[in-house]
Enzyme design. Structure first.
Site, PDB file in Angstrom:
ATOM      1  N   SER A  70       0.803  -1.222   0.000  1.00  0.00           N
ATOM      2  CA  SER A  70       0.000   0.000   0.000  1.00  0.00           C
ATOM      3  C   SER A  70       0.837   1.273   0.000  1.00  0.00           C
ATOM      4  CB  SER A  70      -0.949  -0.004   1.196  1.00  0.00           C
ATOM      5  OG  SER A  70      -0.255  -0.254   2.396  1.00  0.00           O
ATOM      6  N   HIS A 101      -5.183  -3.021  -2.980  1.00  0.00           N
ATOM      7  CA  HIS A 101      -4.765  -2.073  -4.026  1.00  0.00           C
ATOM      8  C   HIS A 101      -4.597  -2.714  -5.398  1.00  0.00           C
ATOM      9  CE1 HIS A 101      -4.141   1.099  -1.062  1.00  0.00           C
ATOM     10  NE2 HIS A 101      -3.736   0.116  -0.284  1.00  0.00           N
ATOM     11  N   LYS A 114     -11.627   1.236  -2.169  1.00  0.00           N
ATOM     12  CA  LYS A 114     -10.533   1.838  -2.936  1.00  0.00           C
ATOM     13  C   LYS A 114     -10.926   1.877  -4.415  1.00  0.00           C
ATOM     14  CE  LYS A 114      -7.501   1.225   0.821  1.00  0.00           C
ATOM     15  NZ  LYS A 114      -6.856   0.286   1.713  1.00  0.00           N
TER      16      LYS A 114
HETATM   17  C1  LIG Z   1      -6.917   0.045   3.118  1.00  0.00           C
HETATM   18  C2  LIG Z   1      -6.330  -1.271   3.394  1.00  0.00           C
HETATM   19  C3  LIG Z   1      -6.946  -2.180   4.254  1.00  0.00           C
HETATM   20  C4  LIG Z   1      -8.134  -1.808   5.086  1.00  0.00           C
HETATM   21  O1  LIG Z   1      -9.288  -1.739   4.334  1.00  0.00           O
HETATM   22  P1  LIG Z   1     -10.486  -0.836   4.854  1.00  0.00           P
HETATM   23  O2  LIG Z   1     -11.655  -1.298   4.101  1.00  0.00           O
HETATM   24  O3  LIG Z   1     -10.088   0.570   4.593  1.00  0.00           O
HETATM   25  O4  LIG Z   1     -10.601  -1.114   6.341  1.00  0.00           O
HETATM   26  C5  LIG Z   1      -6.394  -3.436   4.379  1.00  0.00           C
HETATM   27  N1  LIG Z   1      -5.277  -3.771   3.715  1.00  0.00           N
HETATM   28  C6  LIG Z   1      -4.648  -2.917   2.883  1.00  0.00           C
HETATM   29  C7  LIG Z   1      -3.418  -3.357   2.175  1.00  0.00           C
HETATM   30  C8  LIG Z   1      -5.140  -1.644   2.716  1.00  0.00           C
HETATM   31  O5  LIG Z   1      -4.500  -0.777   1.947  1.00  0.00           O
END
Ligand SMILES: *Cc1c(COP(=O)(O)O)cnc(C)c1O
Length: 402
Positions: free
Chosen positions: A184, A212, A244
């Site tokens: 990330s 991602h 995302k």
């Molecule tokens: C954003 C993210 C999460 C968490 O997801 P949310 O739905 O925002 O709680 C988990 N793992 C990674 C790699 C992330 O970037």
């Protein structure tokens, strides 16, 4: 009567800790967003060009997705009323789970309220005291926290290093191996073609957090497995998030029938929480359909990434080895990252400064992210601003808080 001096008041010491964070340039402040996610953002009342959203495909503010949410609310109301296992599991949730299973090519998918909760739930359902969990050193905090919650013995292997993982497995085996698919804060990919056979030989689960990669990589946005031409089988677990690239909210886990049924029985972050609003599930089904059919969004991202990397190389900027819309610029110190981000902000450009503990000590950075809805002019403006900034990277004294 004498007021007792209170050495043990619970808030004693908080101010001191906050001051220490500030002194270490690690104090964080929220900005108030005055409109939807889009490159042309309004922040604290000021128009800004944003390069810090994870809305990679530009679906968070897409009219079809908005309409699906509105229609969903008319059909289902707003709140789901209870947990999935009580009576909060609606036809809307169910249909989205089926769509996600079909999309990922797995037998079943299970919705969680957030990715953070999905990771906590999966790891603590599958590993326990006495088990070993191995994780990439740069994994997302939620994977690390899931291992803590499970009470398993957590060990971290060197970043994206299959040989390093194998050495640790030879020492002691493992119950579960977890990795981000796309990292990330770095934007690089886990070496899944190497990790899968290693996990299989060790008889361990491989949990891939594709927060991602989903929507961005692979055919139709199927994610990191598909990007490598891999079809995950039953010892692979896919966790994907919906907030995302898919532009909505929530997360899911995809895997075998037995895995999903086990999570329904045992994942505490699934069992003991209210189901997300059904209308959000309807919105996600709409965004998933757009993500899958509109390849131009992924192609547009690839164009932006290539153009950015080319321009940044010519300017001698400290880019990292990332093929994804996450394009970090390594600063090193917190002060340097903050100074860069502040200089960009003065130029009306919003890029996040990422500091420890989100990234390891000494690797503070700018995290630039692209969306399919960024225009060529937006990218040019970013590169021009970065160009001006690279001339003034020395001015990191007198930093105030950010
Ligand atoms: C954003 C993210 C999460 C968490 O997801 P949310 O739905 O925002 O709680 C988990 N793992 C990674 C790699 C992330 O970037």
């Amino acid at each position: 009567m004498e007021t007792p001096t209170a050495p043990n008041r619970p808030d004693a010491g908080l101010r001191e800790q906050l001051d220490q964070l500030a002194a270490a340039q690690r104090y964080r402040r929220r900005r108030v967003q005055d409109g939807p996610q889009q490159p042309k953002a309004v922040l604290d009342g000021r128009p800004m060009l944003s390069f810090c959203s994870n809305d990679y495909l530009g679906l968070a503010n897409h009219p079809e997705v908005i309409r699906a949410l509105q229609r969903g609310a008319e059909t289902w109301g707003v709140g789901s009323g209870s947990a999935h296992l009580v009576n909060g599991h609606s036809r809307a949730h169910h249909a989205l789970e089926e769509a996600l299973a079909a999309f990922t090519g797995r037998p079943r998918a299970l919705l969680f309220s957030t990715g953070y909760m999905a990771n906590l739930g999966v790891i603590s359902a599958l590993a326990g005291r006495g088990d070993k969990v191995l994780q990439d050193r740069l994994n997302h905090a939620s994977l690390l926290d899931g291992a803590q919650l499970s009470r398993a013995n957590l060990r971290r292997y060197p970043h994206a290093d299959a040989a390093g993982l194998e050495r640790q497995l030879n020492d002691s085996g493992a119950r579960l191996i977890a990795t981000d698919g796309v990292f990330s804060m770095d934007g690089d990919l886990a070496p899944l073609p190497e990790l899968i056979p290693i996990a299989r030989r060790a008889g361990a689960w491989l949990l891939v957090d594709d927060a991602h990669g989903l929507g961005v990589l692979g055919r139709g946005g199927r994610g990191t497995f598909d990007h490598f031409g891999l079809t995950p089988d039953d010892d692979c677990i896919l966790m994907g998030t919906l907030g995302k690239a898919l532009g909505t909210f929530g997360a899911f886990v995809a895997g075998s029938e037995e895995l999903i049924e086990t999570l329904i029985q045992r994942a505490r972050s699934y069992v003991f929480t209210t189901a997300s609003p059904p209308a959000v599930a309807e919105a996600t089904r709409a965004s998933l359909a757009i993500a899958e059919r509109e390849d131009w969004r992924r192609e547009r991202l690839q164009t932006l990434i290539a153009r950015f990397r080319h321009g940044a190389e010519q300017l001698g900027l400290p880019i990292m080895d990332s093929p994804t819309p996450i394009q970090p610029l390594m600063a090193g110190s917190e002060a340097q990252a903050l100074a860069w981000s502040r200089a960009l902000e003065e130029a009306g450009i919003l890029v996040g400064a990422i500091r420890p503990p989100t990234v390891p000590e000494g690797t503070a950075r700018l995290r630039i992210t692209f969306s399919a809805t960024h225009r060529d002019e937006d990218l040019d403006r970013l590169l021009e601003a970065l160009d001006r900034l690279s001339l003034s990277t020395q001015s990191t004294k007198d930093d105030h808080l950010d």
